[in-house]
Design an enzyme around this catalytic site. Structure first.
Site, PDB file in Angstrom:
ATOM      1  N   ASP A 159      -4.006   1.666  -0.687  1.00  0.00           N
ATOM      2  CA  ASP A 159      -3.255   2.038   0.521  1.00  0.00           C
ATOM      3  C   ASP A 159      -3.540   1.039   1.646  1.00  0.00           C
ATOM      4  O   ASP A 159      -2.639   0.626   2.376  1.00  0.00           O
ATOM      5  CB  ASP A 159      -3.657   3.449   0.964  1.00  0.00           C
ATOM      6  CG  ASP A 159      -3.588   4.451  -0.176  1.00  0.00           C
ATOM      7  OD1 ASP A 159      -2.511   4.591  -0.757  1.00  0.00           O
ATOM      8  OD2 ASP A 159      -4.623   5.055  -0.501  1.00  0.00           O
ATOM      9  N   HIS A 187      -6.150  10.204  -0.296  1.00  0.00           N
ATOM     10  CA  HIS A 187      -5.243   9.317  -1.028  1.00  0.00           C
ATOM     11  C   HIS A 187      -4.076  10.169  -1.518  1.00  0.00           C
ATOM     12  O   HIS A 187      -3.971  10.521  -2.687  1.00  0.00           O
ATOM     13  CB  HIS A 187      -5.966   8.640  -2.199  1.00  0.00           C
ATOM     14  CG  HIS A 187      -5.037   7.825  -3.058  1.00  0.00           C
ATOM     15  ND1 HIS A 187      -4.366   6.738  -2.576  1.00  0.00           N
ATOM     16  CD2 HIS A 187      -4.641   7.974  -4.342  1.00  0.00           C
ATOM     17  CE1 HIS A 187      -3.600   6.241  -3.540  1.00  0.00           C
ATOM     18  NE2 HIS A 187      -3.749   6.982  -4.619  1.00  0.00           N
TER      19      HIS A 187
END
Length: 334
Positions: A159, A187
């Site tokens: 990410d 996440h």
């Protein structure tokens, strides 16, 4: 050449591992002078495929790869490990509720945590990649009480790299010229990609990303949602989940943990939230900005947080609290 490190990759017959193993085995993570014993774990039905992966690793004729061990037994896989990269998990199947996914994975990571506790070195460094990664990591840690909580991390570097790249593309500069983006929280699609503290080097001058981009509505809108939903976008386009980029992020995460971050720079890692200064509840694996020195991470404290950011940080923390409490109920009802 240094004594070989014993490195485990689980889910080793899967597509992330297929991209990952070559990177580790050729020295991208632990260096070109560090010999390795690679231990590959997968479930019994995947053993024929795994044997094919072993053949390919042998056929690469890599100078630092001392030995490759393929197994479907935890007792063999977790023995004397220096590093464990836990990629394998139960994937979400069509029509599966998040709770069902959590229940299946709690079982896997409870078992693997117990195996770490029983067979691995107490100094083992653990990276959990299999989703839901934050909560899987917390369960593994709780199942390995003799290993320090700080030794358990989960992957939010993918990410982080996505956020860094989105800004770089927007500014027309290389990704290396964007520093200190942050992924806060889970996440999942509630994560908060934060550019408030990031810097960009444009035409030789380093300035804040907000000043460089000059489009606050993009940084507070499409930038965030693009990073949050990037995994789904890749699946829609490729009909497969991110593998090459996930493998690269794993290499980045472990390499930085091993060798440290540069002065004045930080990266995102899912780590234990105990003692943080941002009001995030304790006993979560939550993604924070960290600096790493001597193989030890430290949360970057004291960054100014505006109301917009605080709300987003709380939202993703609430989801993690809910996941944790659900997971712990499953454990106590077993």
């Amino acid at each position: 050449m240094a004594e070989p490190l014993r490195v485990l990759v689980t889910g080793a017959a899967g597509q992330i591992a297929y991209s990952l193993l070559f990177g580790i085995a050729k020295g991208d993570v632990f260096g070109k002078d560090q010999s390795l014993i690679l231990v590959l774990l997968d479930i019994t039905p995947m053993m024929p495929v795994l044997n094919g992966v072993v053949m390919e690793l042998e056929d690469c004729a890599l100078p630092i790869l001392k030995e490759v061990i393929a197994t479907d037994k935890e007792a063999e896989a977790f023995k004397d490990l220096d590093v464990a990269i836990l990629v394998g998990s139960m994937p979400r199947r069509e029509g599966m509720e998040r709770k069902d996914l959590l229940k299946a994975n709690v079982k896997i990571f409870k078992s693997q945590g117990a195996a770490l506790d029983k067979y691995s070195k107490k100094t083992v460094k653990v990276l959990v990649v299999g989703n839901p990664a934050n909560t899987n990591c917390l369960i593994a840690s709780k199942s390995a009480p003799s290993i320090p909580k700080e030794n358990f991390t989960c992957l939010t570097r993918l990410d982080h790299n996505r956020a860094q790249s989105q800004i770089a593309v927007r500014l027309g500069i290389p990704a290396k010229d964007v520093k200190n983006v942050i992924i806060w929280g889970n996440h999942s699609s509630t994560q908060f990609p934060d550019a408030n503290h990031a810097k960009a080097t444009v035409k030789g001058k380093t300035i804040g990303v907000y000043e460089a981009v000059q489009d606050d509505s993009w940084l507070k809108g499409d930038f965030i949602t693009t990073v949050q939903q990037r995994g789904a976008a890749v699946i829609k386009a490729r009909k497969l989940s991110s593998a090459m980029s996930a493998a690269k992020a794993i290499c980045d995460h472990v390499r930085d943990w091993w060798f440290g971050t540069h002065e004045g720079e930080f990266v995102s890692m899912g780590v234990i939230s105990d003692g943080n200064s941002y009001g995030i509840p304790e006993d979560l694996i939550y993604s924070f900005p960290v600096a790493i020195k001597n193989q030890s991470w430290k949360i970057i404290e004291g960054l100014p947080i505006d109301d917009f950011s605080r709300e987003k940080m709380k939202l993703t923390a609430d989801e993690l609290v809910d996941e944790r409490d659900t997971a712990l109920q499953f454990i106590s009802s077993e």
